[in-house]
Design a protein around this motif. Structure first.
Motif, PDB file in Angstrom:
ATOM      1  N   UNK A  64      -0.329 -13.854   1.811  1.00  0.00           N
ATOM      2  CA  UNK A  64      -1.373 -14.587   2.530  1.00  0.00           C
ATOM      3  C   UNK A  64      -2.743 -14.353   1.912  1.00  0.00           C
ATOM      4  N   UNK A  65      -3.025 -13.102   1.568  1.00  0.00           N
ATOM      5  CA  UNK A  65      -4.338 -12.778   0.997  1.00  0.00           C
ATOM      6  C   UNK A  65      -4.485 -13.419  -0.379  1.00  0.00           C
ATOM      7  N   UNK A  66      -3.409 -13.466  -1.155  1.00  0.00           N
ATOM      8  CA  UNK A  66      -3.456 -14.109  -2.469  1.00  0.00           C
ATOM      9  C   UNK A  66      -3.846 -15.575  -2.335  1.00  0.00           C
ATOM     10  N   UNK A  67      -3.217 -16.291  -1.410  1.00  0.00           N
ATOM     11  CA  UNK A  67      -3.502 -17.713  -1.265  1.00  0.00           C
ATOM     12  C   UNK A  67      -4.872 -17.952  -0.639  1.00  0.00           C
ATOM     13  N   UNK A  68      -5.321 -17.032   0.164  1.00  0.00           N
ATOM     14  CA  UNK A  68      -6.661 -17.168   0.743  1.00  0.00           C
ATOM     15  C   UNK A  68      -7.712 -17.154  -0.358  1.00  0.00           C
ATOM     16  N   UNK A  69      -7.608 -16.194  -1.293  1.00  0.00           N
ATOM     17  CA  UNK A  69      -8.595 -16.118  -2.369  1.00  0.00           C
ATOM     18  C   UNK A  69      -8.357 -17.177  -3.436  1.00  0.00           C
ATOM     19  N   UNK A  70      -7.104 -17.641  -3.585  1.00  0.00           N
ATOM     20  CA  UNK A  70      -6.854 -18.749  -4.502  1.00  0.00           C
ATOM     21  C   UNK A  70      -7.594 -20.004  -4.031  1.00  0.00           C
ATOM     22  N   UNK A  71      -7.716 -20.160  -2.717  1.00  0.00           N
ATOM     23  CA  UNK A  71      -8.377 -21.333  -2.153  1.00  0.00           C
ATOM     24  C   UNK A  71      -9.893 -21.214  -2.154  1.00  0.00           C
ATOM     25  N   UNK A  72     -10.405 -20.003  -1.924  1.00  0.00           N
ATOM     26  CA  UNK A  72     -11.860 -19.842  -1.769  1.00  0.00           C
ATOM     27  C   UNK A  72     -12.560 -19.373  -3.031  1.00  0.00           C
ATOM     28  N   UNK A  73     -11.807 -18.789  -3.979  1.00  0.00           N
ATOM     29  CA  UNK A  73     -12.438 -18.175  -5.140  1.00  0.00           C
ATOM     30  C   UNK A  73     -12.857 -16.743  -4.822  1.00  0.00           C
ATOM     31  N   UNK A  74     -13.202 -16.002  -5.874  1.00  0.00           N
ATOM     32  CA  UNK A  74     -13.542 -14.583  -5.722  1.00  0.00           C
ATOM     33  C   UNK A  74     -14.802 -14.286  -6.509  1.00  0.00           C
ATOM     34  N   UNK A  75     -15.710 -13.564  -5.890  1.00  0.00           N
ATOM     35  CA  UNK A  75     -16.917 -13.097  -6.575  1.00  0.00           C
ATOM     36  C   UNK A  75     -17.192 -11.655  -6.204  1.00  0.00           C
ATOM     37  N   UNK A  76     -17.956 -10.984  -7.037  1.00  0.00           N
ATOM     38  CA  UNK A  76     -18.440  -9.652  -6.705  1.00  0.00           C
ATOM     39  C   UNK A  76     -17.545  -8.524  -7.162  1.00  0.00           C
ATOM     40  N   UNK A  77     -17.931  -7.321  -6.748  1.00  0.00           N
ATOM     41  CA  UNK A  77     -17.189  -6.106  -7.082  1.00  0.00           C
ATOM     42  C   UNK A  77     -16.014  -5.960  -6.119  1.00  0.00           C
ATOM     43  N   UNK A  78     -14.825  -5.711  -6.677  1.00  0.00           N
ATOM     44  CA  UNK A  78     -13.612  -5.665  -5.870  1.00  0.00           C
ATOM     45  C   UNK A  78     -12.979  -4.275  -5.924  1.00  0.00           C
ATOM     46  N   UNK A  79     -12.694  -3.721  -4.751  1.00  0.00           N
ATOM     47  CA  UNK A  79     -11.846  -2.540  -4.648  1.00  0.00           C
ATOM     48  C   UNK A  79     -10.632  -2.958  -3.824  1.00  0.00           C
ATOM     49  N   UNK A  80      -9.450  -2.792  -4.393  1.00  0.00           N
ATOM     50  CA  UNK A  80      -8.213  -3.237  -3.771  1.00  0.00           C
ATOM     51  C   UNK A  80      -7.462  -2.039  -3.211  1.00  0.00           C
ATOM     52  N   UNK A  81      -7.014  -2.164  -1.971  1.00  0.00           N
ATOM     53  CA  UNK A  81      -6.213  -1.122  -1.324  1.00  0.00           C
ATOM     54  C   UNK A  81      -4.835  -1.715  -1.029  1.00  0.00           C
ATOM     55  N   UNK A  82      -3.790  -1.027  -1.485  1.00  0.00           N
ATOM     56  CA  UNK A  82      -2.426  -1.530  -1.344  1.00  0.00           C
ATOM     57  C   UNK A  82      -1.579  -0.478  -0.639  1.00  0.00           C
ATOM     58  N   UNK A  83      -0.936  -0.863   0.460  1.00  0.00           N
ATOM     59  CA  UNK A  83      -0.076   0.075   1.179  1.00  0.00           C
ATOM     60  C   UNK A  83       1.087   0.505   0.297  1.00  0.00           C
ATOM     61  N   UNK A  84       1.536   1.728   0.506  1.00  0.00           N
ATOM     62  CA  UNK A  84       2.660   2.226  -0.268  1.00  0.00           C
ATOM     63  C   UNK A  84       3.966   1.580   0.153  1.00  0.00           C
ATOM     64  N   UNK A  85       4.958   1.691  -0.728  1.00  0.00           N
ATOM     65  CA  UNK A  85       6.300   1.223  -0.373  1.00  0.00           C
ATOM     66  C   UNK A  85       7.017   2.345   0.362  1.00  0.00           C
ATOM     67  N   UNK A  86       8.114   2.033   1.016  1.00  0.00           N
ATOM     68  CA  UNK A  86       8.889   3.069   1.680  1.00  0.00           C
ATOM     69  C   UNK A  86       9.476   4.006   0.637  1.00  0.00           C
ATOM     70  N   UNK A  87       9.706   5.273   0.977  1.00  0.00           N
ATOM     71  CA  UNK A  87      10.327   6.182   0.008  1.00  0.00           C
ATOM     72  C   UNK A  87      11.639   5.638  -0.539  1.00  0.00           C
ATOM     73  N   UNK A  88      12.384   4.935   0.312  1.00  0.00           N
ATOM     74  CA  UNK A  88      13.651   4.367  -0.148  1.00  0.00           C
ATOM     75  C   UNK A  88      13.412   3.308  -1.210  1.00  0.00           C
ATOM     76  N   UNK A  89      12.393   2.480  -0.996  1.00  0.00           N
ATOM     77  CA  UNK A  89      12.097   1.439  -1.983  1.00  0.00           C
ATOM     78  C   UNK A  89      11.553   2.043  -3.266  1.00  0.00           C
ATOM     79  N   UNK A  90      10.721   3.117  -3.125  1.00  0.00           N
ATOM     80  CA  UNK A  90      10.163   3.745  -4.316  1.00  0.00           C
ATOM     81  C   UNK A  90      11.242   4.358  -5.190  1.00  0.00           C
ATOM     82  N   UNK A  91      12.308   4.855  -4.537  1.00  0.00           N
ATOM     83  CA  UNK A  91      13.356   5.532  -5.280  1.00  0.00           C
ATOM     84  C   UNK A  91      14.621   4.690  -5.411  1.00  0.00           C
ATOM     85  N   UNK A  92      14.595   3.467  -4.837  1.00  0.00           N
ATOM     86  CA  UNK A  92      15.823   2.715  -4.693  1.00  0.00           C
ATOM     87  C   UNK A  92      16.181   1.804  -5.849  1.00  0.00           C
ATOM     88  N   UNK A  93      15.574   1.992  -7.030  1.00  0.00           N
ATOM     89  CA  UNK A  93      15.946   1.180  -8.172  1.00  0.00           C
ATOM     90  C   UNK A  93      17.377   1.517  -8.575  1.00  0.00           C
TER      91      UNK A  93
END
Length: 277
Positions: free
Chosen positions: A203-232
């Motif tokens: 949702x956030x990707x498409x929001x900025x695809x529609x409005x454009x992006x300006x300025x300094x960006x700091x991105x915060x991304x939630x971690x994956x579950x331990x199972x997903x991190x190790x589940x390869x």
């Protein structure tokens, strides 16, 4: 190592990340008392100094001249002068110049003092509304999608800098793996047009695809579950490596490519490939 007799000191000073009021009295005093202020951009720093009535001598120190400038500044510190180090925003050294100067001063046994203050990663994690009990800062995100996903495939929250030009592509890469993964785009922190957009990566990707992006960006991304991190699936990764080799790739090259895509170790894949042979 003890400091040479009569030595001065290096003072690492945090400066505002946007709002010029976000500077501590201690930093302003250090800048005012320093014999010279080493700046990433002297013109940028001069605006801060003039705003607060600090009359300080400045000299440039940036990624292209740090080695040469460090030798000059170390000599001045050894001779008894105080050098204040600043970057354009936030804490020097943290994805900014200054690390080589600080290391050289430590190696020479010269006093180094850090004065805390504004920091984009800390401000972002504080305002993002994502888990903050365990988080890590990774600097600027890799440009390649496979490297980016490998960097983010961790159980703790990740904080990173991103270019406005690449933000949408990075968010879409995250969404391609998990469209519901929570993210927060922190834009222009502490400035007049500060904005925090939080939600699922897709949702956030498409929001900025529609409005454009300006300025300094700091991105915060939630971690994956331990199972997903190790589940390869190691077996599937080894099979993919084997198929690349069968198509003509060198074994180590194939292992490295699959490792970048899965987050597994290239050496682990290479050994597994030969153990199954």
């Amino acid at each position: 190592m003890s400091a040479p007799a009569g030595a001065g000191r290096l003072v690492v000073c945090a400066t505002p990340i946007g709002n010029l009021e976000d500077v501590t009295p201690r930093v302003l005093r250090a800048l005012d008392e320093a014999d010279v202020v080493a700046c990433e951009d002297t013109r940028h720093t001069r605006r801060l100094l003039d705003r607060h009535g600090v009359r300080a001598s400045t000299v440039s120190l940036h990624e292209h001249n740090e080695d040469a400038r460090a030798a000059e500044l170390l000599a001045r510190i050894a001779a008894g002068e105080t050098v204040a180090l600043v970057s354009d925003a936030g804490m020097p050294v943290v994805s900014d110049p200054g690390g080589r100067l600080v290391a050289a001063a430590r190696d020479a046994g010269l006093p180094v003092e850090a004065l805390p203050g504004a920091s984009a990663p800390v401000t972002a994690i504080a305002t993002a509304g994502l888990p903050a009990d365990a988080w890590r800062f990774v600097g600027f995100l890799p440009r390649r999608a496979d490297e980016l996903l490998a960097t983010l495939r961790q159980p703790e929250t990740t904080v990173a800098f991103e270019s406005p030009k690449r933000l949408v592509a990075s968010l879409r890469a995250i969404a391609g793996e998990d469209p519901g993964r929570p993210v927060a785009v922190c834009r222009e922190l502490t400035k007049l047009h500060e904005e925090v957009v939080r939600g699922p990566a897709g949702d956030v990707a498409e929001r900025f695809a529609a409005t454009g992006v300006r300025g300094e960006i700091t991105l915060v991304v939630a971690g994956v579950t331990p199972e997903a991190a190790e589940g390869v699936d190691l077996a599937a990764a080894v099979d993919a490596t084997r198929r690349l080799v069968e198509d003509g790739a060198r074994a180590r090259t194939a292992a490295r490519v699959v490792a970048e895509l899965t987050g597994l170790g290239a050496n682990e894949l290479y050994r597994a490939l030969h153990e199954d042979a």
